[in-house]
Design an enzyme around this catalytic site. Structure first.
Site, PDB file in Angstrom:
ATOM      1  N   ASP A 227      -2.666  -4.100   9.513  1.00  0.00           N
ATOM      2  CA  ASP A 227      -3.228  -3.877   8.190  1.00  0.00           C
ATOM      3  C   ASP A 227      -3.149  -5.208   7.439  1.00  0.00           C
ATOM      4  OD1 ASP A 227      -3.639  -3.394   5.507  1.00  0.00           O
ATOM      5  OD2 ASP A 227      -2.541  -1.500   5.473  1.00  0.00           O
TER       6      ASP A 227
ATOM      7  N   LYS B 205      -9.362  -5.666  -0.311  1.00  0.00           N
ATOM      8  CA  LYS B 205      -8.914  -6.583  -1.377  1.00  0.00           C
ATOM      9  C   LYS B 205      -9.759  -7.846  -1.492  1.00  0.00           C
ATOM     10  CE  LYS B 205      -4.163  -4.995  -1.963  1.00  0.00           C
ATOM     11  NZ  LYS B 205      -4.185  -4.552  -3.362  1.00  0.00           N
TER      12      LYS B 205
ATOM     13  N   PHE C 151       3.048   0.004   3.344  1.00  0.00           N
ATOM     14  CA  PHE C 151       2.074   0.585   2.418  1.00  0.00           C
ATOM     15  C   PHE C 151       0.681   0.495   3.015  1.00  0.00           C
ATOM     16  CE2 PHE C 151      -0.945   0.930  -1.011  1.00  0.00           C
ATOM     17  CZ  PHE C 151      -0.464   2.035  -1.686  1.00  0.00           C
TER      18      PHE C 151
HETATM   19  C1  LIG Z   1      -1.402  -3.553   3.037  1.00  0.00           C
HETATM   20  C2  LIG Z   1      -2.237  -2.613   2.224  1.00  0.00           C
HETATM   21  N1  LIG Z   1      -2.956  -1.679   2.836  1.00  0.00           N
HETATM   22  C3  LIG Z   1      -3.739  -0.827   2.168  1.00  0.00           C
HETATM   23  C4  LIG Z   1      -3.809  -0.859   0.799  1.00  0.00           C
HETATM   24  C5  LIG Z   1      -4.670   0.123   0.068  1.00  0.00           C
HETATM   25  O1  LIG Z   1      -5.819  -0.502  -0.375  1.00  0.00           O
HETATM   26  P1  LIG Z   1      -6.765   0.213  -1.464  1.00  0.00           P
HETATM   27  O2  LIG Z   1      -5.973   0.301  -2.724  1.00  0.00           O
HETATM   28  O3  LIG Z   1      -7.960  -0.686  -1.542  1.00  0.00           O
HETATM   29  O4  LIG Z   1      -7.105   1.562  -0.918  1.00  0.00           O
HETATM   30  C6  LIG Z   1      -3.070  -1.813   0.098  1.00  0.00           C
HETATM   31  C7  LIG Z   1      -3.109  -1.856  -1.382  1.00  0.00           C
HETATM   32  O5  LIG Z   1      -2.267  -2.364  -2.037  1.00  0.00           O
HETATM   33  C8  LIG Z   1      -2.267  -2.717   0.835  1.00  0.00           C
HETATM   34  O6  LIG Z   1      -1.520  -3.638   0.215  1.00  0.00           O
END
Ligand SMILES: Cc1ncc(COP(=O)(O)O)c(C=O)c1O
Length: 405
Positions: A223, A252, A138
């Site tokens: 990520d 986050k 994700f």
């Molecule tokens: C690993 C990861 N990357 C990216 C995101 C996306 O982040 P945002 O919702 O701040 O765009 C998330 C959100 O849950 C995530 O868990």
């Protein structure tokens, strides 16, 4: 506005992108939140791995109030001290040499994707642009990041997707080795897949990926939007997994609740971003950066990281006991205060049961409960969570037996 009415107005005026729990949260203090009717909840969701210092942390509140009174926003046409200090703080405590600031995880990943493509373009010319990501990953909800996300359910109906992505099974080095070719610019993954159900990348796999990437000058992108900022018991998860990436994304927890994202990279990679190549109006604004700087200071100067590690182990043990005792629990996975409990049953029903008992938890993927509390969660609160889950699993075991006989 009474909760019932709020629900009706939300149903009328909001785009219905979320299935919300039926409560209206009005206030938070530490690891607890309170709804409109004054009911207290222990928060094992933490704004989905965001409120790492808990709610209303005095240092964070003070920093935001102070900066808001001084200067909220002024754009990146000028220097602001909180942004520069935050960049230095992140660089001093990571593999990276430079930082680009933005406003969310998806936007941080967009920056990472563009950075990887531009690095490859500048060095090897057009055509070497492909990014390999993982199935079940994700990375966000923008067009590029839903394409990077290896889950059909977030992509369906939004086609055409972005060209230049390929998907490899997670933790399978043989598969990815077979996929890398002359078009590959980067390999991008979460060290722990959070939304995908809490799956940890294993060390030998990551070591092999690192070697493959170094050998072929392919960029390794982590990520750490969910795993970063102390979530796993170290500032970044990669510190525990034995390899360093070339690019890392954060969001986050970084702002402790203030929206901010960041894309970090080594010098040679970061150098391909020059004035005009990437930008964000709000990115790194002084208010968000003042908050993030405070989050970093509290994490690095206090005992929060240690507590996250200890409480993570304590939570993992409590969940492992649940697995021993209840058939409905299939697996426990996680690191630090990112823990997942895979069930035999729909996790959503358990989320509702927990809510009714004053505990906020969250389901990620159909059958996995995810626990990402503030890093200041206490042993007594974890005990309450485990007791609550125990009660729910016990009741379910009884009713299961009833229906079988
Ligand atoms: C690993 C990861 N990357 C990216 C995101 C996306 O982040 P945002 O919702 O701040 O765009 C998330 C959100 O849950 C995530 O868990």
């Amino acid at each position: 506005m009474p909760t019932e009415e709020l629900r009706d107005v939300a149903a009328r005026y909001l785009m219905q992108t979320y299935a919300r729990q039926p409560i209206s949260i009005v206030r938070g203090r530490g690891t607890k939140v309170y709804d409109l009717e004054g009911r207290e909840y222990i928060d094992f969701v933490g704004g989905i791995a965001v409120n790492i210092l808990g709610h209303g942390h005095p240092d964070l509140v003070h920093a935001i109030q102070r900066q808001a009174a001084l200067l909220i926003h002024t754009s990146n046409l000028y220097y602001t001290e909180p942004q520069v200090k935050l960049a230095r703080m992140l660089v001093d405590h990571s593999f990276a040499d430079r930082v680009f600031f933005c406003n969310s995880g998806a936007e941080a990943n967009e920056a990472a994707i563009k950075l990887a493509r531009r690095y490859s373009y500048d060095k090897y010319g057009a055509g070497r642009h492909e990014i390999i990501t993982m199935t079940n990953s994700f990375h966000g909800r923008t067009m590029a990041t839903i394409t990077a996300t290896g889950q059909e359910k977030v992509q369906k109906g939004f086609e055409p997707l972005m060209p230049g992505f390929a998907y490899a099974p997670f933790n399978d080095f043989g598969a990815i080795e077979g996929m890398v070719n002359e078009k590959t610019a980067a390999i991008m993954l979460e060290p722990i897949q959070g939304e995908g159900g809490v799956h940890i990348a294993n060390r030998p796999y990551l070591k092999n990926l690192r070697e493959l990437c170094t050998q072929k000058d392919i960029l390794l992108v982590f990520d750490e939007v969910q795993t970063g900022m102390g979530r796993t018991g170290t500032l970044f998860a990669y510190e525990q997994l034995g390899v360093e990436p070339d690019i890392m994304t954060l969001a986050k927890g970084l702002g402790g609740g203030m929206p901010i994202g960041a894309c970090l990279a080594t010098e040679s990679v970061a150098a391909v971003f020059t004035p005009g190549s990437h930008a964000s109006t709000f990115g790194g604004n002084p208010l968000a950066c003042a908050a993030a700087l405070t989050v970093c200071r509290v994490l690095l100067e206090g005992s929060v990281l240690d507590q996250a590690k200890r409480m993570g182990e304590y939570l993992a043990k409590g969940l492992a006991d649940c697995k021993e005792r209840y058939r409905v629990v299939r697996d426990v996975r996680g690191l630090g205060l990112l823990q997942g409990l895979e069930l035999e049953i729909d996790a959503k029903a358990v989320v509702a049961d927990c809510l009714a008992r004053g505990v906020l938890v969250n389901a990620t993927s159909e059958r996995v409960l995810r626990f990402v509390p503030p890093l200041v969660i206490t042993q007594a609160e974890i005990d309450t969570l485990i007791e609550t889950l125990t009660m729910i699993f016990k009741r379910r075991a009884v009713s299961e037996k009833d229906t079988h006989h």
